[in-house]
Design an enzyme around this catalytic site. Sequence first.
Site, PDB file in Angstrom:
ATOM      1  N   ASP A   6      -4.819 -11.389  -3.707  1.00 42.70           N
ATOM      2  CA  ASP A   6      -4.753 -11.259  -2.259  1.00 42.70           C
ATOM      3  C   ASP A   6      -4.153  -9.924  -1.824  1.00 42.70           C
ATOM      4  O   ASP A   6      -4.595  -9.332  -0.846  1.00 42.70           O
ATOM      5  CB  ASP A   6      -3.934 -12.408  -1.661  1.00 42.70           C
ATOM      6  CG  ASP A   6      -4.691 -13.725  -1.706  1.00 42.70           C
ATOM      7  OD1 ASP A   6      -5.897 -13.717  -2.002  1.00 42.70           O
ATOM      8  OD2 ASP A   6      -4.061 -14.763  -1.436  1.00 42.70           O
ATOM      9  N   GLY A   7      -3.173  -9.441  -2.537  1.00 43.60           N
ATOM     10  CA  GLY A   7      -2.563  -8.154  -2.195  1.00 43.60           C
ATOM     11  C   GLY A   7      -3.562  -7.015  -2.273  1.00 43.60           C
ATOM     12  O   GLY A   7      -3.552  -6.100  -1.438  1.00 43.60           O
ATOM     13  N   ASN A  50      -3.452 -10.157   8.293  1.00 43.48           N
ATOM     14  CA  ASN A  50      -2.326 -11.077   8.056  1.00 43.48           C
ATOM     15  C   ASN A  50      -1.087 -10.734   8.852  1.00 43.48           C
ATOM     16  O   ASN A  50      -0.668 -11.515   9.671  1.00 43.48           O
ATOM     17  CB  ASN A  50      -1.949 -11.202   6.580  1.00 43.48           C
ATOM     18  CG  ASN A  50      -2.746 -12.252   5.864  1.00 43.48           C
ATOM     19  OD1 ASN A  50      -3.691 -12.784   6.414  1.00 43.48           O
ATOM     20  ND2 ASN A  50      -2.356 -12.563   4.653  1.00 43.48           N
ATOM     21  N   ASP A  51      -0.433  -9.600   8.580  1.00 42.67           N
ATOM     22  CA  ASP A  51       0.832  -9.352   9.266  1.00 42.67           C
ATOM     23  C   ASP A  51       1.186  -7.870   9.291  1.00 42.67           C
ATOM     24  O   ASP A  51       0.623  -7.073   8.553  1.00 42.67           O
ATOM     25  CB  ASP A  51       1.981 -10.126   8.608  1.00 42.67           C
ATOM     26  CG  ASP A  51       2.182  -9.789   7.130  1.00 42.67           C
ATOM     27  OD1 ASP A  51       1.569  -8.829   6.634  1.00 42.67           O
ATOM     28  OD2 ASP A  51       2.945 -10.493   6.465  1.00 42.67           O
TER      29      ASP A  51
END
Length: 136
Positions: free
Chosen positions: A60-61, A129-130
């Site tokens: 995911d990273g 995401n953020d």
Amino acid sequence: MKAIIFFNPLKAKKDEIQEQFFDVFHNNDIEILKIMPAGSALADNSLYQEADIFIVLGGDGTVLRVAELSAENSVPIIGINLGTLGFLTAYDSTEVEQAAKDIASNNLHYSDRYLLECYVGGKKLISLNDITVQKS
């Protein structure tokens, strides 16, 4: 179909990627324009726009590192998980051949994701995401 492969350099090396994955994609009529570490950038952005898809090898990273580039160039991402977390990836490392077949036949199901924009010092940043704001 033309693709750029991005990989996590902590999980794989470029020559390993070429050795393990290049033929699988080539045999499915997917032209690999470039193999590069996620997070690196090309001096000439036109190669990004030539790609029909970004293939991301990692977790995911790694997908998150490629998301801004994907959004800027309107190129979809297909993730193949080489790591432990793979919520954002569609395939795992044992499904590379199936991923290549699905890409070649356009048998893909994309999910729309919301992106965040942040302006810092006049520069626009895009994130999936953020976004974290920290004191410097």
